[in-house]
Scaffold this active site. Sequence first.
Site, PDB file in Angstrom:
ATOM      1  N   PRO A 132      19.739   3.797  -3.317  1.00  0.00           N
ATOM      2  CA  PRO A 132      19.382   3.039  -2.112  1.00  0.00           C
ATOM      3  C   PRO A 132      19.642   3.827  -0.822  1.00  0.00           C
ATOM      4  O   PRO A 132      18.832   3.788   0.100  1.00  0.00           O
ATOM      5  CB  PRO A 132      20.292   1.803  -2.198  1.00  0.00           C
ATOM      6  CG  PRO A 132      20.539   1.627  -3.670  1.00  0.00           C
ATOM      7  CD  PRO A 132      20.566   3.006  -4.251  1.00  0.00           C
ATOM      8  N   ILE A 161      13.161   3.586  -9.767  1.00  0.00           N
ATOM      9  CA  ILE A 161      12.999   4.345 -11.002  1.00  0.00           C
ATOM     10  C   ILE A 161      11.727   3.908 -11.740  1.00  0.00           C
ATOM     11  O   ILE A 161      11.608   2.763 -12.198  1.00  0.00           O
ATOM     12  CB  ILE A 161      14.253   4.235 -11.897  1.00  0.00           C
ATOM     13  CG1 ILE A 161      15.495   4.633 -11.076  1.00  0.00           C
ATOM     14  CG2 ILE A 161      14.093   5.099 -13.149  1.00  0.00           C
ATOM     15  CD1 ILE A 161      15.416   5.983 -10.366  1.00  0.00           C
ATOM     16  N   GLY A 344     -18.689   1.051   3.064  1.00  0.00           N
ATOM     17  CA  GLY A 344     -18.751   0.078   4.161  1.00  0.00           C
ATOM     18  C   GLY A 344     -17.897  -1.143   3.851  1.00  0.00           C
ATOM     19  O   GLY A 344     -16.809  -1.024   3.289  1.00  0.00           O
ATOM     20  N   GLU A 368       8.581  12.071  -5.476  1.00  0.00           N
ATOM     21  CA  GLU A 368       9.015  13.445  -5.809  1.00  0.00           C
ATOM     22  C   GLU A 368       9.214  14.282  -4.547  1.00  0.00           C
ATOM     23  O   GLU A 368       8.939  15.477  -4.506  1.00  0.00           O
ATOM     24  CB  GLU A 368       8.069  14.108  -6.815  1.00  0.00           C
ATOM     25  CG  GLU A 368       8.111  13.360  -8.140  1.00  0.00           C
ATOM     26  CD  GLU A 368       7.802  14.202  -9.353  1.00  0.00           C
ATOM     27  OE1 GLU A 368       7.863  15.428  -9.282  1.00  0.00           O
ATOM     28  OE2 GLU A 368       7.520  13.573 -10.397  1.00  0.00           O
TER      29      GLU A 368
HETATM   30  C1  LIG Z   1       6.781   3.818  -6.396  1.00  0.00           C
HETATM   31  C2  LIG Z   1       7.912   4.785  -6.347  1.00  0.00           C
HETATM   32  C3  LIG Z   1       8.332   5.410  -7.505  1.00  0.00           C
HETATM   33  C4  LIG Z   1       9.417   6.295  -7.492  1.00  0.00           C
HETATM   34  N1  LIG Z   1       9.876   6.847  -8.656  1.00  0.00           N
HETATM   35  C5  LIG Z   1      11.061   7.521  -8.667  1.00  0.00           C
HETATM   36  C6  LIG Z   1      11.677   7.923  -9.893  1.00  0.00           C
HETATM   37  O1  LIG Z   1      11.134   7.694 -10.979  1.00  0.00           O
HETATM   38  N2  LIG Z   1      12.872   8.541  -9.843  1.00  0.00           N
HETATM   39  C7  LIG Z   1      13.508   8.804  -8.673  1.00  0.00           C
HETATM   40  O2  LIG Z   1      14.604   9.373  -8.707  1.00  0.00           O
HETATM   41  N3  LIG Z   1      12.958   8.443  -7.472  1.00  0.00           N
HETATM   42  C8  LIG Z   1      11.759   7.809  -7.451  1.00  0.00           C
HETATM   43  N4  LIG Z   1      11.189   7.409  -6.253  1.00  0.00           N
HETATM   44  C9  LIG Z   1      11.908   7.677  -5.019  1.00  0.00           C
HETATM   45  C10 LIG Z   1      11.189   8.632  -4.078  1.00  0.00           C
HETATM   46  O3  LIG Z   1      11.275   9.956  -4.558  1.00  0.00           O
HETATM   47  C11 LIG Z   1      11.811   8.439  -2.684  1.00  0.00           C
HETATM   48  O4  LIG Z   1      11.307   7.210  -2.190  1.00  0.00           O
HETATM   49  C12 LIG Z   1      11.483   9.563  -1.725  1.00  0.00           C
HETATM   50  O5  LIG Z   1      12.151  10.731  -2.134  1.00  0.00           O
HETATM   51  C13 LIG Z   1      11.854   9.232  -0.274  1.00  0.00           C
HETATM   52  O6  LIG Z   1      13.146   8.700  -0.189  1.00  0.00           O
HETATM   53  P1  LIG Z   1      13.354   7.334   0.651  1.00  0.00           P
HETATM   54  O7  LIG Z   1      12.384   6.350   0.156  1.00  0.00           O
HETATM   55  O8  LIG Z   1      14.802   6.990   0.615  1.00  0.00           O
HETATM   56  O9  LIG Z   1      12.942   7.725   2.141  1.00  0.00           O
HETATM   57  P2  LIG Z   1      13.896   8.413   3.270  1.00  0.00           P
HETATM   58  O10 LIG Z   1      14.590   9.605   2.704  1.00  0.00           O
HETATM   59  O11 LIG Z   1      14.724   7.358   3.898  1.00  0.00           O
HETATM   60  O12 LIG Z   1      12.780   8.896   4.287  1.00  0.00           O
HETATM   61  C14 LIG Z   1      12.187   8.045   5.272  1.00  0.00           C
HETATM   62  C15 LIG Z   1      11.275   8.908   6.159  1.00  0.00           C
HETATM   63  O13 LIG Z   1      12.045   9.918   6.808  1.00  0.00           O
HETATM   64  C16 LIG Z   1      11.489  11.193   6.543  1.00  0.00           C
HETATM   65  N5  LIG Z   1      12.552  12.206   6.458  1.00  0.00           N
HETATM   66  C17 LIG Z   1      13.734  12.119   5.763  1.00  0.00           C
HETATM   67  N6  LIG Z   1      14.442  13.242   5.924  1.00  0.00           N
HETATM   68  C18 LIG Z   1      13.706  14.071   6.723  1.00  0.00           C
HETATM   69  C19 LIG Z   1      13.902  15.387   7.259  1.00  0.00           C
HETATM   70  N7  LIG Z   1      14.995  16.106   6.977  1.00  0.00           N
HETATM   71  N8  LIG Z   1      12.930  15.895   8.072  1.00  0.00           N
HETATM   72  C20 LIG Z   1      11.803  15.188   8.341  1.00  0.00           C
HETATM   73  N9  LIG Z   1      11.572  13.939   7.856  1.00  0.00           N
HETATM   74  C21 LIG Z   1      12.498  13.397   7.055  1.00  0.00           C
HETATM   75  C22 LIG Z   1      10.765  11.034   5.211  1.00  0.00           C
HETATM   76  O14 LIG Z   1       9.774  12.026   5.023  1.00  0.00           O
HETATM   77  C23 LIG Z   1      10.199   9.637   5.355  1.00  0.00           C
HETATM   78  O15 LIG Z   1       9.002   9.696   6.084  1.00  0.00           O
HETATM   79  C24 LIG Z   1      10.074   6.577  -6.254  1.00  0.00           C
HETATM   80  C25 LIG Z   1       9.626   5.952  -5.077  1.00  0.00           C
HETATM   81  C26 LIG Z   1       8.575   5.054  -5.117  1.00  0.00           C
HETATM   82  C27 LIG Z   1       8.161   4.360  -3.850  1.00  0.00           C
END
Ligand SMILES: Cc1cc2nc3c(=O)[nH]c(=O)nc-3n(C[C@H](O)[C@H](O)[C@H](O)COP(=O)(O)OP(=O)(O)OC[C@H]3O[C@@H](n4cnc5c(N)ncnc54)[C@H](O)[C@@H]3O)c2cc1C
Length: 390
Positions: A132, A161, A344, A368
Amino acid sequence: MADEYPMYALSEEHQAIREAVRAVCDAKVAPYATDVDENARYPQEAADALQAADFHAPHVPEEYGGAGADALATVIVIEEVARACVSSSLIPAVNKLGSLPVQISGSEELKKKYLSKLAAGEGGFSYCLSEPDAGSDAVSMKTKAVRDGDHWVLNGVKRWITNAGVSEFYTVMAVSDPEARSKGISAFVVEKSDEGVSFGAPEKKLGIKGSPTREVYLDNVRIPADRMIGPAGTGFETAMKTLDHTRVTIAAQAVGVAQGALDYALGYAQERQQFGKPIADFQGLQFLLADMGMKVEAARQMTYAAAGRSERGDKDLTFFGAAAKCFASDVAMEVTTNAVQVLGGYGYTRDYPVERMMRDAKITQIYEGTNQVQRIVMARQLLAGIQSRL
Ligand SMILES: Cc1cc2nc3c(=O)[nH]c(=O)nc-3n(C[C@H](O)[C@H](O)[C@H](O)COP(=O)(O)OP(=O)(O)OC[C@H]3O[C@@H](n4cnc5c(N)ncnc54)[C@H](O)[C@@H]3O)c2cc1C
């Protein structure tokens, strides 16, 4: 329609794989894609068909009973499934993501036990890195692993996940030495049936609605020490190495969904009449279609180039994996959005598949590692001089 595209310089074997997957997808994946999306249900028909054809985890080496597909063949499988249904393409993609840590760093015993079960269809594999409060900044994870005699005890929450609850096996990254930051993270195989493992409610998502995404709760999960993947403290490195390879498979999903949208738009444009002729006759629309085709092809070539690097384990794979994923996913978003435009008002409705493709494409820019993170990865590689030189 896709047959009108130039054939790529693929080997006969790779071309045969594409044809075989497409046949399975035409018969058993595409017909259910709308229903899977509408009802946000698991694509069981696709799962069964992919398993029957040995496309559910094609990357597993033959020595463990797998199909032994190389990185390009695996990409072709995922691309073709995504062309029909992105949710279904998560099955081979996540089975590779979840099990690659074992394949890259696991002991021979772990490989024999878990890769064989995956290949035999006895259970899928999920990958548990995100939490989270630890997404892009995955090193800040809080899930803990504490040694207790011949066992490790895991506690924590993994978020987002893919295939959680469906998969039997989970690669879990957890902090085993809190002082050591990334060098204090270890990787473990956790089984769904291990006491203390449970799952959250399925996330309600914009797209890939047929792919279950849930939290994984680890409540005093006690596992034998030999379930650790590689030595203690190497889990983060293994997790990142894995992503270098599997980002190429996300690029493949992006190419597949973009191709699916382009194919649909091409067919529609030749049938839909306005001003007394097919809309495909209007040069304004032809330019849009031409740009779509050009970008899909560029994304495909970059993805296949990255697959070659993945297969060989080249040192510039990190750059190419990030570049292919970032470029192809941006192309997928643009091409699917433009496919809606070609249709459209009809494109904006659920009576046609392109709005689903547009919603599904979005995830390839996020998971990823978001595309911002991919750009960070690429810049680091460029500045370190690791990207290949002409
Ligand atoms: C449908 C789905 C399936 C998934 N499946 C898996 C899985 O199987 N296993 C797993 O481990 N994870 C999984 N994920 C997790 C996914 O990899 C993360 O959601 C992703 O890495 C982004 O993390 P976050 O959602 O916490 O966003 P945050 O890290 O909170 O990012 C929010 C925004 O801030 C930007 N940001 C953050 N840091 C920086 C930086 N240093 N510079 C510039 N911009 C930045 C990001 O690009 C994004 O736009 C899944 C996610 C989804 C939605």
